[in-house]
Design an enzyme around this catalytic site. Structure first.
Site, PDB file in Angstrom:
ATOM      1  N   LYS A  75       0.830  -1.216   0.000  1.00  0.00           N
ATOM      2  CA  LYS A  75       0.000   0.000   0.000  1.00  0.00           C
ATOM      3  C   LYS A  75       0.857   1.256   0.000  1.00  0.00           C
ATOM      4  O   LYS A  75       0.429   2.308  -0.509  1.00  0.00           O
ATOM      5  CB  LYS A  75      -0.971  -0.029   1.188  1.00  0.00           C
ATOM      6  CG  LYS A  75      -0.324  -0.052   2.572  1.00  0.00           C
ATOM      7  CD  LYS A  75      -0.093   1.323   3.149  1.00  0.00           C
ATOM      8  CE  LYS A  75       0.604   1.252   4.485  1.00  0.00           C
ATOM      9  NZ  LYS A  75       0.861   2.594   5.070  1.00  0.00           N
ATOM     10  N   THR A 108      -3.751   5.651   3.232  1.00  0.00           N
ATOM     11  CA  THR A 108      -2.436   6.120   2.813  1.00  0.00           C
ATOM     12  C   THR A 108      -2.471   6.783   1.438  1.00  0.00           C
ATOM     13  O   THR A 108      -1.655   7.663   1.155  1.00  0.00           O
ATOM     14  CB  THR A 108      -1.444   4.942   2.798  1.00  0.00           C
ATOM     15  OG1 THR A 108      -1.574   4.201   4.010  1.00  0.00           O
ATOM     16  CG2 THR A 108      -0.014   5.425   2.690  1.00  0.00           C
TER      17      THR A 108
END
Length: 352
Positions: free
Chosen positions: A190, A247
């Protein structure tokens, strides 16, 4: 419960602040002067400026003494991944192995391409009761006591139970699983995808582009995770999809910030120097690309990020190359295989 947190960066300090509200908690870092300053000021001005730490939090510069504090309970390592092996070796040298170890680092180790639990097992022995903590969580918000939900993963039921007892307090909710690899892969990939999202945002490509990038990025993450032994369903949870959403969209995301600044023409070294924190996506992007090559997995977004970071490709040209890829069915043979695996695995997850 006696707890110790190793690492006084933003994440370690935030976790220690949360834990100390409910348990006897000691914070350690190898920088004794920095630790003394935190203890004196009751705040970590370098990494969490403006956020007071609880008066209950204890500080110990001697690693052996700190480990004795939690010898029969829980030790949390919250350093950057690059320091994990060094800290584990120091723990072994101290002769004070903790009863249970929780690793709160994300990424793949450079060169070895090992995951956090593999590093800990190699340095401290495979018999160690070890788990990993991950999920969508900005350190600053955790330190402020704002709500969040995280995943603890361990193959040891006892380790999972102790971790839930420690962390599942106040505004922090903990879910448990035995899929260590799935949680670690989600936490690593991620960060690379967040750099890609930052590039898209920095180029002003719009919300449509971000949504497409995150969706196809999730497919890359899931394919790599399954190839490494993860359960596909884990990547759809907090430590995969959840952490990706945070994120790739949050303004506090270091990795997204790297992407935004790259799109605006800033050189990588200048961005990292100004950041003041580690951007794990930069450190592990090449390792993820190599793992994809070894396992014959297509990860075009990860590849595009690597060309921008390390091969001098302009961000707009990397985006153009992605858009010029040959059209394909969304539910490809690989996707159908993943769906079958997900259906087979979905009943095996452990929840808390």
């Amino acid at each position: 419960m006696n707890l110790i947190v190793l690492g006084a960066g933003a994440w370690g300090s935030a976790l220690a602040n949360h834990l100390s509200k409910h348990h006897e908690t000691t914070l350690w870092t190898r920088n004794a002067a920095h630790l003394a300053q935190i203890a004196r000021e009751r705040r970590n001005g370098r990494y969490l400026p403006g956020i007071p730490l609880t008066r209950a939090l204890r500080y110990e510069a001697d690693l052996q003494k700190a480990l004795r504090h939690a010898a029969d309970a829980l030790c949390v390592i919250a350093t950057p991944l690059a320091a994990l092996r060094t800290v584990c070796v120091a723990i072994r040298a101290s002769g004070c192995l903790p009863a249970h170890l929780i690793v709160a680092c994300k990424g793949f180790e450079n060169d070895t391409r090992q995951m956090p639990h593999q590093i800990a097992a190699e340095a401290l022995g495979p018999a160690l009761s070890c788990g990993v903590l991950s999920g969508p969580s900005f350190a600053r918000e955790v330190a402020q006591g704002l709500p969040c939900a995280l995943t603890i993963a361990s193959r040891s039921a006892v380790c999972r139970e102790r971790a839930v007892q420690a962390f599942h307090q106040g505004a922090m909710r903990i879910y448990a699983t035995d899929d260590v690899i799935g949680v670690e892969v989600g936490g690593a990939v991620k960060n690379v995808l967040a750099i890609a999202a930052g590039i898209a945002d920095g180029l002003g490509l719009g919300a449509n582009a971000r949504a497409a990038l995150m969706t196809r990025g999730l497919a890359e993450m899931t394919q790599l995770g399954v190839a490494l032994g993860a359960r596909a369903g884990t990547l759809m949870g907090l430590s995969g999809l959840g952490d990706l959403i945070l994120t790739a969209t949050g303004d506090l995301s270091r990795n997204r910030t790297v992407g935004v600044q790259l799109a605006r023409g800033q050189p990588l070294n200048a961005i990292l120097n100004a950041l003041g924190h580690v951007a794990e996506g930069v450190r592990c992007a090449r390792d993820i690309r190599e793992l994809a090559r070894v396992h014959a997995i297509e990860m075009p977004i990860t590849q595009a990020v690597c060309t921008v970071l390390f091969e001098g490709c302009a961000p707009d040209k990397a985006v153009k190359a992605l858009l010029q890829r040959k059209a394909k069915a969304e539910c490809s043979q690989t996707d159908r295989r993943l769906r079958k695996i997900f259906q087979e695995q979905s009943s095996t997850a452990v929840y808390g």
